[in-house]
Design an enzyme around this catalytic site. Structure first.
Site, PDB file in Angstrom:
ATOM      1  N   ASN A 150       0.985  -1.195  -0.304  1.00 33.11           N
ATOM      2  CA  ASN A 150      -0.332  -0.372   0.466  1.00 33.11           C
ATOM      3  C   ASN A 150       0.548   1.298  -0.214  1.00 33.11           C
ATOM      4  OD1 ASN A 150       0.575  -0.128   2.512  1.00 33.11           O
ATOM      5  ND2 ASN A 150      -1.192   0.619   2.992  1.00 33.11           N
ATOM      6  N   GLU A 248       4.669  -4.582  12.220  1.00 28.02           N
ATOM      7  CA  GLU A 248       3.690  -3.207  12.011  1.00 28.02           C
ATOM      8  C   GLU A 248       2.733  -4.016  11.182  1.00 28.02           C
ATOM      9  OE1 GLU A 248       4.341   0.351  12.609  1.00 28.02           O
ATOM     10  OE2 GLU A 248       5.833  -0.823  13.807  1.00 28.02           O
ATOM     11  N   CYS A 282      -3.462   1.761   6.838  1.00 29.39           N
ATOM     12  CA  CYS A 282      -3.333   0.894   7.822  1.00 29.39           C
ATOM     13  C   CYS A 282      -3.731   2.181   9.057  1.00 29.39           C
ATOM     14  CB  CYS A 282      -2.169   0.307   8.722  1.00 29.39           C
ATOM     15  SG  CYS A 282      -0.462   1.672   8.667  1.00 29.39           S
TER      16      CYS A 282
HETATM   17  P1  NAD Z   1       0.135  -8.672   3.661  1.00 34.01           P
HETATM   18  O1  NAD Z   1       0.805  -9.853   5.278  1.00 34.01           O
HETATM   19  O2  NAD Z   1      -1.204  -9.848   2.687  1.00 34.01           O
HETATM   20  O3  NAD Z   1       1.633  -8.803   2.940  1.00 34.01           O
HETATM   21  C1  NAD Z   1       3.068  -8.564   3.226  1.00 34.01           C
HETATM   22  C2  NAD Z   1       3.651  -8.963   2.668  1.00 34.01           C
HETATM   23  O4  NAD Z   1       4.359 -11.155   3.527  1.00 34.01           O
HETATM   24  C3  NAD Z   1       4.136  -9.467   1.076  1.00 34.01           C
HETATM   25  O5  NAD Z   1       5.598  -9.171   0.793  1.00 34.01           O
HETATM   26  C4  NAD Z   1       3.660 -10.865   1.280  1.00 34.01           C
HETATM   27  O6  NAD Z   1       4.458 -10.892  -0.074  1.00 34.01           O
HETATM   28  C5  NAD Z   1       4.727 -11.621   2.893  1.00 34.01           C
HETATM   29  N1  NAD Z   1       4.017 -12.757   3.171  1.00 34.01           N
HETATM   30  C6  NAD Z   1       2.575 -13.606   2.682  1.00 34.01           C
HETATM   31  N2  NAD Z   1       2.287 -14.469   3.923  1.00 34.01           N
HETATM   32  C7  NAD Z   1       3.966 -14.459   4.270  1.00 34.01           C
HETATM   33  C8  NAD Z   1       4.882 -15.562   4.433  1.00 34.01           C
HETATM   34  N3  NAD Z   1       3.100 -16.604   5.114  1.00 34.01           N
HETATM   35  N4  NAD Z   1       6.068 -15.269   5.090  1.00 34.01           N
HETATM   36  C9  NAD Z   1       6.232 -14.024   4.847  1.00 34.01           C
HETATM   37  N5  NAD Z   1       6.805 -13.303   3.836  1.00 34.01           N
HETATM   38  C10 NAD Z   1       4.674 -13.293   3.683  1.00 34.01           C
HETATM   39  O7  NAD Z   1      -0.262  -7.331   3.679  1.00 34.01           O
HETATM   40  P2  NAD Z   1      -0.982  -7.022   2.417  1.00 34.01           P
HETATM   41  O8  NAD Z   1      -2.094  -6.777   1.615  1.00 34.01           O
HETATM   42  O9  NAD Z   1       0.576  -6.260   1.771  1.00 34.01           O
HETATM   43  O10 NAD Z   1      -0.796  -5.130   3.096  1.00 34.01           O
HETATM   44  C11 NAD Z   1      -1.377  -4.230   3.466  1.00 34.01           C
HETATM   45  C12 NAD Z   1      -2.137  -5.416   5.280  1.00 34.01           C
HETATM   46  O11 NAD Z   1      -0.687  -4.360   5.522  1.00 34.01           O
HETATM   47  C13 NAD Z   1      -3.644  -4.588   6.132  1.00 34.01           C
HETATM   48  O12 NAD Z   1      -3.370  -5.146   7.168  1.00 34.01           O
HETATM   49  C14 NAD Z   1      -2.603  -2.777   6.549  1.00 34.01           C
HETATM   50  O13 NAD Z   1      -3.490  -2.547   7.441  1.00 34.01           O
HETATM   51  C15 NAD Z   1      -1.418  -3.327   6.533  1.00 34.01           C
HETATM   52  N6  NAD Z   1      -0.213  -2.242   7.144  1.00 34.01           N
HETATM   53  C16 NAD Z   1       0.473  -1.811   7.750  1.00 34.01           C
HETATM   54  C17 NAD Z   1       0.706  -0.992   8.203  1.00 34.01           C
HETATM   55  C18 NAD Z   1       1.428  -0.685   9.749  1.00 34.01           C
HETATM   56  O14 NAD Z   1       2.636   0.541   9.745  1.00 34.01           O
HETATM   57  N7  NAD Z   1       1.308  -1.297  10.776  1.00 34.01           N
HETATM   58  C19 NAD Z   1       1.217  -0.228   7.184  1.00 34.01           C
HETATM   59  C20 NAD Z   1       0.831  -0.391   5.237  1.00 34.01           C
HETATM   60  C21 NAD Z   1       0.079  -1.815   5.286  1.00 34.01           C
END
Ligand code: NAD
Length: 477
Positions: A150, A248, A282
């Protein structure tokens, strides 16, 4: 843009991979490029390169390390327009927001560089005569940075800048949805004098490359931003090696609007929360608790503003407020949550449908009134342009409902009453609280979540020190 094939960046070399992941524009389905689905051997090489480089990197002075961050920041600025266009294409962001993301990323690299002369240890008073006790800050070693889609470009800097400044090296894995900007970032790093192995990028999916990094004994910190479900998987993968984690995760930010609030301000900030990046942020308000006395006026104004939102394909039209959702799964989830909410009795005030623009994952800006605390729409992260609203009878009820959540990232309150604002500060149990202001954090703050929203935090002094460990030294004179 023509379809480009990107290569991993390992030990200052570009390394091709046979298996590739295709990356599409979510607004129109156009193929934009292909990135590596890295074989395990390349993930190993990247971690080994980062390990080999780490001691030499940590041996440089902090001000020298900062100099490289400044070089990278300058490269980002010099390429800002091109990078912003790419972010528009692969993430569906509107151009203005993509430009903000690129500029903020360069500023963040410079900001973290400024800490070079401010890293501090401590000297403690000893119980013994002629003894000095030092608390020294040391780097952790090799960091794995796993990124979401995002704010993919900014998240590179949010992880690599504090990691590198404090003497760590890093391997980054971008999201498979928006990896192109990260590979472009690697190309810019390659144009600087950053020593080999300090910064590496490997492409790939979460279950393969993300898991490979999180479960690797050669990684000293997994710095992850993404969903709660993935955060839990990463914790499990990291557990056998007792690898330190910085997580995060998701949010479900409550916005409390009291009867004495500046309604125009509250409407503007809350609507912006659901429109910016198509509601896929987020820290943005995802549920509203409005005091009964002003509920009708508030809902009316919010609905008007949401209905006036201009949306479409931001790679064709610059003057839009929002673009598409990131993918089909994101669109299906939003549509399903709205259907479930209306089925449970929520009233559709505006929107409520998939927007048929011929192509892309577009959803109408939507307002749902009459929501209740136990509805899925008030409890689960929507990540789309949908605002659910619940009416409350005062601050106590609003705070209790806000706190009754598995998430604890950000929160906001709109009131002109100083006592109400201070009471909310004391009682609202979230990592971040915005009072009479939009949901947007400062780089010198501390972005961290309570409950399932994460472990540790980012930004500012406290975020920087997440990338260090403390060594205590007793010197008997
Ligand atoms: P996601 O968890 O689907 O994916 C994030 C990353 O994790 C990707 O690079 C993905 O390839 C990787 N991933 C997926 N499965 C994995 C595994 N088993 N092991 C290791 N890595 C793995 O999240 P998304 O859809 O890319 O992002 C949206 C989410 O991120 C929302 O829930 C949002 O709230 C959160 N977010 C949080 C913050 C914060 O600062 N707290 C900031 C931005 C987004």
């Amino acid at each position: 843009m023509t379809d480009s094939v990107y290569q991993n960046y390992i030990d200052n070399a570009f390394v091709a991979s046979e298996a590739l992941i295709e990356v599409y524009n979510p607004a129109n389905g156009q193929l934009l490029g292909r990135v590596p689905e890295s074989p395990g051997e390349q993930v190993e090489r990247a971690i080994a390169a980062a390990r080999k480089a780490q001691q030499g990197w940590a041996a440089k002075t902090a001000i020298e390390r900062a100099g490289y961050l400044r070089q990278i920041a300058a490269k980002v600025r010099a390429n800002a327009d091109r990078l912003a266009r790419l972010i528009v294409q692969e993430g569906g962001k509107v151009p203005g927001l993509a430009q903000v993301e690129v500029n903020f990323t360069a500023d963040y690299l410079d900001y973290m560089a400024e800490w070079a002369r401010r890293l501090e240890g401590e000297v403690l008073t000893s119980d013994r005569a002629n003894e000095h006790i030092f608390l020294m800050r040391k780097p952790l070693g090799v960091v794995a940075g796993i990124l979401p889609w995002n704010f993919p470009f900014f998240l590179i800097a949010r992880k690599m800048a504090p990691a590198l400044l404090t003497g760590n090296t890093i391997v980054i894995k971008p999201s498979e949805e928006t990896p192109l900007n990260c590979f472009e970032f690697a190309r810019l790093v390659a144009e600087t004098e950053l020593p080999a192995g300090v910064f590496n990028v490997v492409g790939g999916k979460g279950a393969s490359v993300g898991h490979g990094l999180s479960s690797h004994a050669g990684v000293d910190l997994v710095s992850f931003t993404g969903s709660v479900a993935t955060g839990a998987r990463i914790m499990a993968a990291a557990a056998p090696n007792i690898t330190k984690l910085n997580l995060e995760l998701g949010g479900k930010a409550p916005a409390i609007v009291l009867a004495d609030a500046d309604l125009a301000l509250a409407v503007k900030a809350i609507v912006a929360s659901r429109v910016i990046n198509t509601g896929q942020v987020c820290n943005c308000a995802e549920r509203v608790y409005v005091e009964r006395k002003v509920a009708d006026a508030f809902i009316d104004k919010v609905a008007q503003a949401m209905a006036a939102t201009r949306y479409g394909d931001p790679s064709l039209q610059a003057d839009l407020d929002m673009g598409p959702l990131i993918n089909q799964a994101g669109l299906d989830k939003v549509a399903q949550m709205v259907r479930t909410a209306t089925g449970q009795g929520a009233q559709l005030v505006t929107g409520g449908k998939v927007a048929d623009l011929g192509a892309g994952f577009h959803y109408q800006p939507t307002v749902l009134a009459g929501c209740k605390a136990d509805m899925e729409i008030m409890r689960k992260e929507i990540f789309g342009p949908v605002l659910p609203i619940q009416v409350v009878d005062g601050l106590d009820e609003a705070i209790a409902l806000a706190n009754d959540s598995e998430y604890g990232l950000t929160s906001s309150i709109y009131t002109r009453d100083l006592n109400a604002a201070l009471k909310a500060c004391r009682e609202i149990d979230f990592g971040e609280t915005y009072i009479n202001r939009e949901n947007f954090e400062a780089m010198q703050g501390f972005h961290a979540g309570a409950r399932k929203s994460g472990i540790g935090g980012a930004d500012g002094k406290h975020g920087l020190y997440e990338y260090t460990r403390t060594q205590v030294v007793y010197i008997q004179g």
